[in-house]
Design a protein around this motif. Structure first.
Motif, PDB file in Angstrom:
ATOM      1  N   VAL A 188       0.767  -1.229  -0.085  1.00 47.84           N
ATOM      2  CA  VAL A 188      -0.028  -0.092   0.072  1.00 47.84           C
ATOM      3  C   VAL A 188       0.888   1.192   0.001  1.00 47.84           C
ATOM      4  O   VAL A 188       0.542   2.277  -0.553  1.00 47.84           O
ATOM      5  CB  VAL A 188      -0.850  -0.141   1.350  1.00 47.84           C
ATOM      6  CG1 VAL A 188      -1.756   1.395   1.285  1.00 47.84           C
ATOM      7  CG2 VAL A 188      -2.018  -1.182   1.178  1.00 47.84           C
ATOM      8  N   ARG A 189       1.959   1.078   0.630  1.00 51.45           N
ATOM      9  CA  ARG A 189       2.914   2.391   0.802  1.00 51.45           C
ATOM     10  C   ARG A 189       3.317   2.680  -0.642  1.00 51.45           C
ATOM     11  O   ARG A 189       3.742   3.696  -0.873  1.00 51.45           O
ATOM     12  CB  ARG A 189       4.042   2.039   1.793  1.00 51.45           C
ATOM     13  CG  ARG A 189       3.736   2.403   3.092  1.00 51.45           C
ATOM     14  CD  ARG A 189       4.913   2.390   4.153  1.00 51.45           C
ATOM     15  NE  ARG A 189       4.218   1.834   5.532  1.00 51.45           N
ATOM     16  CZ  ARG A 189       4.455   0.762   5.978  1.00 51.45           C
ATOM     17  NH1 ARG A 189       5.165   0.090   5.284  1.00 51.45           N
ATOM     18  NH2 ARG A 189       3.904   0.637   7.224  1.00 51.45           N
ATOM     19  N   ARG A 190       3.467   1.524  -1.449  1.00 51.61           N
ATOM     20  CA  ARG A 190       4.218   1.919  -2.737  1.00 51.61           C
ATOM     21  C   ARG A 190       3.395   2.545  -3.421  1.00 51.61           C
ATOM     22  O   ARG A 190       3.627   3.415  -4.682  1.00 51.61           O
ATOM     23  CB  ARG A 190       4.500   0.656  -3.430  1.00 51.61           C
ATOM     24  CG  ARG A 190       6.335   0.389  -3.369  1.00 51.61           C
ATOM     25  CD  ARG A 190       6.524  -0.664  -4.416  1.00 51.61           C
ATOM     26  NE  ARG A 190       6.695  -0.126  -5.733  1.00 51.61           N
ATOM     27  CZ  ARG A 190       5.978  -0.999  -6.767  1.00 51.61           C
ATOM     28  NH1 ARG A 190       5.522  -2.173  -6.653  1.00 51.61           N
ATOM     29  NH2 ARG A 190       6.184  -0.496  -8.272  1.00 51.61           N
ATOM     30  N   ILE A 191       2.066   2.301  -3.204  1.00 52.16           N
ATOM     31  CA  ILE A 191       0.754   3.209  -4.178  1.00 52.16           C
ATOM     32  C   ILE A 191       1.285   4.722  -3.913  1.00 52.16           C
ATOM     33  O   ILE A 191       1.137   5.591  -4.711  1.00 52.16           O
ATOM     34  CB  ILE A 191      -0.657   3.247  -3.636  1.00 52.16           C
ATOM     35  CG1 ILE A 191      -1.093   1.585  -3.993  1.00 52.16           C
ATOM     36  CG2 ILE A 191      -1.562   4.019  -4.255  1.00 52.16           C
ATOM     37  CD1 ILE A 191      -2.356   1.039  -3.305  1.00 52.16           C
ATOM     38  N   GLY A 234       2.684   9.842  -5.930  1.00 47.29           N
ATOM     39  CA  GLY A 234       3.243  11.197  -5.479  1.00 47.29           C
ATOM     40  C   GLY A 234       2.268  11.806  -4.689  1.00 47.29           C
ATOM     41  O   GLY A 234       2.149  12.790  -4.362  1.00 47.29           O
ATOM     42  N   ARG A 235       1.376  10.833  -3.880  1.00 46.40           N
ATOM     43  CA  ARG A 235       0.503  11.519  -3.205  1.00 46.40           C
ATOM     44  C   ARG A 235       0.467  11.274  -1.715  1.00 46.40           C
ATOM     45  O   ARG A 235       1.272  10.473  -0.977  1.00 46.40           O
ATOM     46  CB  ARG A 235      -0.740  10.303  -3.426  1.00 46.40           C
ATOM     47  CG  ARG A 235      -2.004  10.544  -2.267  1.00 46.40           C
ATOM     48  CD  ARG A 235      -3.220   9.905  -2.868  1.00 46.40           C
ATOM     49  NE  ARG A 235      -4.141   9.607  -1.996  1.00 46.40           N
ATOM     50  CZ  ARG A 235      -5.655   9.432  -2.605  1.00 46.40           C
ATOM     51  NH1 ARG A 235      -5.770   9.569  -3.838  1.00 46.40           N
ATOM     52  NH2 ARG A 235      -6.407   9.279  -1.687  1.00 46.40           N
ATOM     53  N   PRO A 236       0.234  12.496  -1.119  1.00 46.60           N
ATOM     54  CA  PRO A 236       0.794  12.598   0.537  1.00 46.60           C
ATOM     55  C   PRO A 236       0.185  11.454   1.311  1.00 46.60           C
ATOM     56  O   PRO A 236      -1.184  10.835   0.906  1.00 46.60           O
ATOM     57  CB  PRO A 236      -0.179  13.926   0.835  1.00 46.60           C
ATOM     58  CG  PRO A 236      -0.484  14.779  -0.362  1.00 46.60           C
ATOM     59  CD  PRO A 236      -0.334  13.752  -1.524  1.00 46.60           C
ATOM     60  N   VAL A 237       0.843  10.870   2.361  1.00 47.91           N
ATOM     61  CA  VAL A 237       0.470   9.594   2.844  1.00 47.91           C
ATOM     62  C   VAL A 237      -0.738   9.771   3.828  1.00 47.91           C
ATOM     63  O   VAL A 237      -1.229   8.838   4.240  1.00 47.91           O
ATOM     64  CB  VAL A 237       1.736   9.242   3.853  1.00 47.91           C
ATOM     65  CG1 VAL A 237       2.940   8.625   2.623  1.00 47.91           C
ATOM     66  CG2 VAL A 237       2.171   9.771   4.640  1.00 47.91           C
ATOM     67  N   ASP A 238      -1.185  11.093   4.200  1.00 49.19           N
ATOM     68  CA  ASP A 238      -2.490  11.012   4.889  1.00 49.19           C
ATOM     69  C   ASP A 238      -3.519  11.167   4.002  1.00 49.19           C
ATOM     70  O   ASP A 238      -4.568  11.371   4.942  1.00 49.19           O
ATOM     71  CB  ASP A 238      -2.221  12.450   6.074  1.00 49.19           C
ATOM     72  CG  ASP A 238      -2.282  13.695   5.198  1.00 49.19           C
ATOM     73  OD1 ASP A 238      -1.658  13.502   3.829  1.00 49.19           O
ATOM     74  OD2 ASP A 238      -2.332  14.604   6.004  1.00 49.19           O
ATOM     75  N   HIS A 239      -3.377  11.013   2.848  1.00 52.48           N
ATOM     76  CA  HIS A 239      -4.616  10.958   1.865  1.00 52.48           C
ATOM     77  C   HIS A 239      -5.094   9.672   2.116  1.00 52.48           C
ATOM     78  O   HIS A 239      -4.764   8.650   1.493  1.00 52.48           O
ATOM     79  CB  HIS A 239      -4.588  11.612   0.615  1.00 52.48           C
ATOM     80  CG  HIS A 239      -4.425  12.869   0.650  1.00 52.48           C
ATOM     81  ND1 HIS A 239      -4.565  13.788  -0.647  1.00 52.48           N
ATOM     82  CD2 HIS A 239      -4.025  13.795   1.550  1.00 52.48           C
ATOM     83  CE1 HIS A 239      -4.503  15.056  -0.428  1.00 52.48           C
ATOM     84  NE2 HIS A 239      -4.092  15.110   0.971  1.00 52.48           N
TER      85      HIS A 239
END
Ligand code: TXA
Ligand code: MG
Length: 321
Positions: free
Chosen positions: A49-52, A57-62
């Motif tokens: 999931v982290r690789r998504i 290039g999306r902020p991880v809190d989205h």
């Protein structure tokens, strides 16, 4: 130059079995849905999931939406992913799934922090695209997936769009793009928040607030400013060219002529006579404007009825600077 499919035969496939194997091995599958293409990983493998987030290039809190299969009885098993889902969730699941509706409900133990960005709620949906139904059924679990575009850009509605956007960031050894043809609806799912009373629509889509209200026999709050889903920035869904909105054809011609007088390359888009087609072609139209090297695209807004609400919403974001 857009990359042609033919350049990436290694990455693009119609083989569901290969896509299932990729999910199990912790890779990424760009999967077709009836709304837009999603970039999927096993929702229960945090590293996958982290690789998504990296690829997008999306902020991880989205937070990401969890996509679930239907079981043999064509029912969805919310247990584990959600907890204490309200009765309205059951009604909407039975009537709108599989289909373009995402429900926000309290999260359950299978839903991890990586997926929800640490929130107490989770967005769940059962997509209706036949290839992805097969993928999810054979995989047997939930997949977390945002739209398969780079963060802030226009969502992909074909496998070729996905390859254009993120093909270079995917790894042929472990990822795959599952080609299911063009998305039939063309705009992202309706998001309804069922953790508030009355339920609130956070993102407009093919299923309207009025339809949801009739199904749950309650008032439903329409999309409003501050309560919109996190990550719904104003400047989203953007092509490179400037997008100018016009209320009717006459205004559109005036705006296009004014832009031409300034020496800009201008295109005019009016699909208001056929809203399902307008929605289905919207993102391809925006991408084409860029491919043609337009400086500005003038678009006639549809009436705010039915899927016209969603089209207006996405165009508003495409035009925001
Ligand atoms: O049609 C769709 O919904 C597509 C296809 C692939 O299913 N997916 C999609 O995902 O549009 P995405 O990530 O591009 O947009 C989902 C939106 C984001 O704005 C996200 O912040 C919001 O839903 N969202 C997801 N889970 C949420 C949660 N628990 N709380 C608040 N907002 C949430
Ligand atoms: Mg998106």
């Amino acid at each position: 130059m857009p990359i042609d499919h033919a350049d990436r035969p290694d990455l693009v496939t119609r083989d569901v079995g290969r896509a299932v194997a990729v999910l199990r091995a912790g890779g990424l599958v760009a999967m077709p849905t009836e709304t837009v293409y999603g970039l999927a990983a096993d929702a229960e493998q945090p590293d996958a999931v982290r690789r998504i987030f990296e690829v997008k290039g999306r902020p991880v809190d989205h937070p990401l939406i969890v996509h679930l299969p239907l079981d043999a009885a064509r029912r969805v098993d919310l247990d584990g992913w959600a907890s204490g889902a309200p009765p309205a969730a059951r009604v909407l699941a039975a009537t709108c799934w599989p289909g373009p509706l995402t429900m926000l409900v309290p999260r359950g133990p299978r839903t991890s922090d990586v997926v929800t960005g640490g929130r107490p709620t989770v967005g769940i949906r059962v997509p209706s695209h036949p290839l992805t139904q097969l993928l999810l059924a054979q995989f047997g679990g939930g997949v977390a997936a945002p739209s398969a575009n780079r963060f802030g850009r226009v969502s992909p509605t074909t496998a070729l769009h996905v390859v254009d956007d993120i093909g270079d960031l995917l790894d042929v050894e472990r990822d795959v793009v599952l080609d299911g043809g063009p998305s039939g609806i063309g705009v992202e799912s309706t998001i309804v928040d069922l953790t508030v009373d009355p339920p609130q629509v956070l993102r407009a889509g093919a299923i309207t607030a009025e339809q949801i209200a009739a199904l749950v026999e309650s008032e439903v709050a329409p999309v409003s400013g501050p309560a919109r889903a996190s990550g719904m920035l104003d400047a989203h869904y953007q092509p490179a060219c400037r997008v100018t909105l016009a209320s009717d054809r006459r205004a559109a011609h005036a705006a296009a002529n004014a832009a031409r007088a300034h020496g800009r390359r201008v295109g005019l888009l009016d699909r208001t006579h056929d809203l399902p087609t307008a929605a289905r072609e919207l993102y391809a139209d925006l991408r084409r404007a860029d491919a043609q090297g337009l400086d500005e695209l003038v678009v006639v807004l549809p009436a705010p009825r039915g899927i016209g609400v969603a089209i207006r919403d996405r165009l508003g974001k495409a035009a925001a600077r």
